[in-house]
Design a protein around this motif. Sequence first.
Motif, mmCIF file in Angstrom:
data_model
loop_
_atom_site.group_PDB
_atom_site.id
_atom_site.type_symbol
_atom_site.label_atom_id
_atom_site.label_comp_id
_atom_site.label_asym_id
_atom_site.label_seq_id
_atom_site.Cartn_x
_atom_site.Cartn_y
_atom_site.Cartn_z
ATOM 1 N N TYR A 5 55.656 41.454 39.559
ATOM 2 C CA TYR A 5 54.618 40.486 39.878
ATOM 3 C C TYR A 5 53.273 41.196 39.909
ATOM 4 O O TYR A 5 53.198 42.379 40.197
ATOM 5 N N LEU A 6 52.241 40.442 39.641
ATOM 6 C CA LEU A 6 50.888 40.986 39.643
ATOM 7 C C LEU A 6 50.349 40.973 41.065
ATOM 8 O O LEU A 6 50.194 39.918 41.666
ATOM 9 N N ALA A 7 50.078 42.154 41.592
ATOM 10 C CA ALA A 7 49.574 42.275 42.961
ATOM 11 C C ALA A 7 48.071 42.527 42.930
ATOM 12 O O ALA A 7 47.578 43.352 42.165
ATOM 13 N N GLN A 8 47.363 41.793 43.762
ATOM 14 C CA GLN A 8 45.927 41.964 43.956
ATOM 15 C C GLN A 8 45.761 42.736 45.263
ATOM 16 O O GLN A 8 46.184 42.272 46.323
ATOM 17 N N ILE A 9 45.168 43.925 45.189
ATOM 18 C CA ILE A 9 45.071 44.822 46.334
ATOM 19 C C ILE A 9 43.606 45.114 46.630
ATOM 20 O O ILE A 9 42.840 45.464 45.733
ATOM 21 N N SER A 10 43.227 44.980 47.898
ATOM 22 C CA SER A 10 41.835 45.225 48.294
ATOM 23 C C SER A 10 41.520 46.715 48.254
ATOM 24 O O SER A 10 42.412 47.557 48.165
ATOM 25 N N SER A 11 40.248 47.038 48.372
ATOM 26 C CA SER A 11 39.826 48.436 48.307
ATOM 27 C C SER A 11 40.368 49.278 49.460
ATOM 28 O O SER A 11 40.480 50.491 49.340
ATOM 29 N N ASP A 12 40.743 48.624 50.572
ATOM 30 C CA ASP A 12 41.326 49.370 51.684
ATOM 31 C C ASP A 12 42.858 49.399 51.632
ATOM 32 O O ASP A 12 43.506 49.816 52.578
ATOM 33 N N GLY A 13 43.433 48.961 50.500
ATOM 34 C CA GLY A 13 44.870 49.074 50.282
ATOM 35 C C GLY A 13 45.713 47.921 50.786
ATOM 36 O O GLY A 13 46.937 47.990 50.755
ATOM 37 N N LYS A 14 45.085 46.839 51.226
ATOM 38 C CA LYS A 14 45.840 45.694 51.735
ATOM 39 C C LYS A 14 46.170 44.720 50.607
ATOM 40 O O LYS A 14 45.341 44.464 49.735
ATOM 41 N N VAL A 18 49.633 37.682 45.446
ATOM 42 C CA VAL A 18 50.618 38.026 44.428
ATOM 43 C C VAL A 18 50.683 36.869 43.437
ATOM 44 O O VAL A 18 50.717 35.702 43.836
ATOM 45 N N TYR A 19 50.665 37.210 42.159
ATOM 46 C CA TYR A 19 50.708 36.216 41.090
ATOM 47 C C TYR A 19 51.841 36.565 40.126
ATOM 48 O O TYR A 19 52.275 37.706 40.047
ATOM 49 N N GLU A 20 52.263 35.585 39.362
ATOM 50 C CA GLU A 20 53.273 35.832 38.336
ATOM 51 C C GLU A 20 52.653 36.393 37.067
ATOM 52 O O GLU A 20 53.314 37.079 36.301
ATOM 53 N N SER A 21 51.370 36.100 36.845
ATOM 54 C CA SER A 21 50.703 36.535 35.620
ATOM 55 C C SER A 21 49.183 36.514 35.819
ATOM 56 O O SER A 21 48.687 35.876 36.753
ATOM 57 N N PRO A 22 48.447 37.179 34.928
ATOM 58 C CA PRO A 22 46.985 37.092 34.996
ATOM 59 C C PRO A 22 46.488 35.653 34.827
ATOM 60 O O PRO A 22 45.491 35.266 35.424
ATOM 61 N N ASP A 34 39.278 36.191 35.502
ATOM 62 C CA ASP A 34 39.433 36.149 34.050
ATOM 63 C C ASP A 34 40.699 36.931 33.678
ATOM 64 O O ASP A 34 40.770 38.138 33.920
ATOM 65 N N PRO A 35 41.719 36.269 33.083
ATOM 66 C CA PRO A 35 42.965 36.967 32.767
ATOM 67 C C PRO A 35 42.774 38.144 31.805
ATOM 68 O O PRO A 35 43.452 39.159 31.921
ATOM 69 N N HIS A 36 41.828 38.012 30.886
ATOM 70 C CA HIS A 36 41.559 39.109 29.948
ATOM 71 C C HIS A 36 41.013 40.329 30.701
ATOM 72 O O HIS A 36 41.427 41.466 30.438
ATOM 73 N N GLU A 37 40.114 40.104 31.635
ATOM 74 C CA GLU A 37 39.545 41.199 32.423
ATOM 75 C C GLU A 37 40.603 41.842 33.320
ATOM 76 O O GLU A 37 40.595 43.061 33.532
ATOM 77 N N ILE A 38 41.527 41.043 33.835
ATOM 78 C CA ILE A 38 42.626 41.594 34.648
ATOM 79 C C ILE A 38 43.483 42.517 33.794
ATOM 80 O O ILE A 38 43.854 43.614 34.214
ATOM 81 N N TYR A 48 38.778 45.453 39.230
ATOM 82 C CA TYR A 48 38.130 44.279 38.647
ATOM 83 C C TYR A 48 37.702 43.393 39.803
ATOM 84 O O TYR A 48 38.523 43.015 40.630
ATOM 85 N N ARG A 49 36.410 43.125 39.887
ATOM 86 C CA ARG A 49 35.808 42.331 40.966
ATOM 87 C C ARG A 49 36.182 42.869 42.344
ATOM 88 O O ARG A 49 36.435 42.123 43.272
ATOM 89 N N GLY A 50 36.237 44.197 42.443
ATOM 90 C CA GLY A 50 36.467 44.851 43.725
ATOM 91 C C GLY A 50 37.921 44.982 44.135
ATOM 92 O O GLY A 50 38.212 45.440 45.231
ATOM 93 N N TYR A 51 38.851 44.593 43.269
ATOM 94 C CA TYR A 51 40.281 44.659 43.590
ATOM 95 C C TYR A 51 41.021 45.550 42.612
ATOM 96 O O TYR A 51 40.664 45.639 41.437
ATOM 97 N N LYS A 52 42.072 46.182 43.119
ATOM 98 C CA LYS A 52 43.014 46.898 42.271
ATOM 99 C C LYS A 52 44.068 45.886 41.851
ATOM 100 O O LYS A 52 44.447 45.010 42.632
ATOM 101 N N TRP A 53 44.557 46.010 40.641
ATOM 102 C CA TRP A 53 45.586 45.118 40.117
ATOM 103 C C TRP A 53 46.753 45.978 39.656
ATOM 104 O O TRP A 53 46.560 46.935 38.912
#
Length: 71
Positions: A5-14, A18-22, A34-38, A48-53
Amino acid sequence: MKTEYLAQISSDGKLVNVYESPEQASIDDRNRFDPHEIRIALEAKITYRGYKWKWLTQDSIDVLKKFTQGL
């Protein structure tokens, strides 16, 4: 093979979300990612936009949730 699954993680690691896809992240009404940017961020291992993916298994997501919630 376990599903990832695609996890969106903040800059402090939290774990933020969670998504199935971009594409699923792009229809999130709160953010409109933007799925392309992800995909670029995933491939280049950049934020991307301050998050780790990251692609993670459900087991890894569960461990991350426990770690970030202090359980």
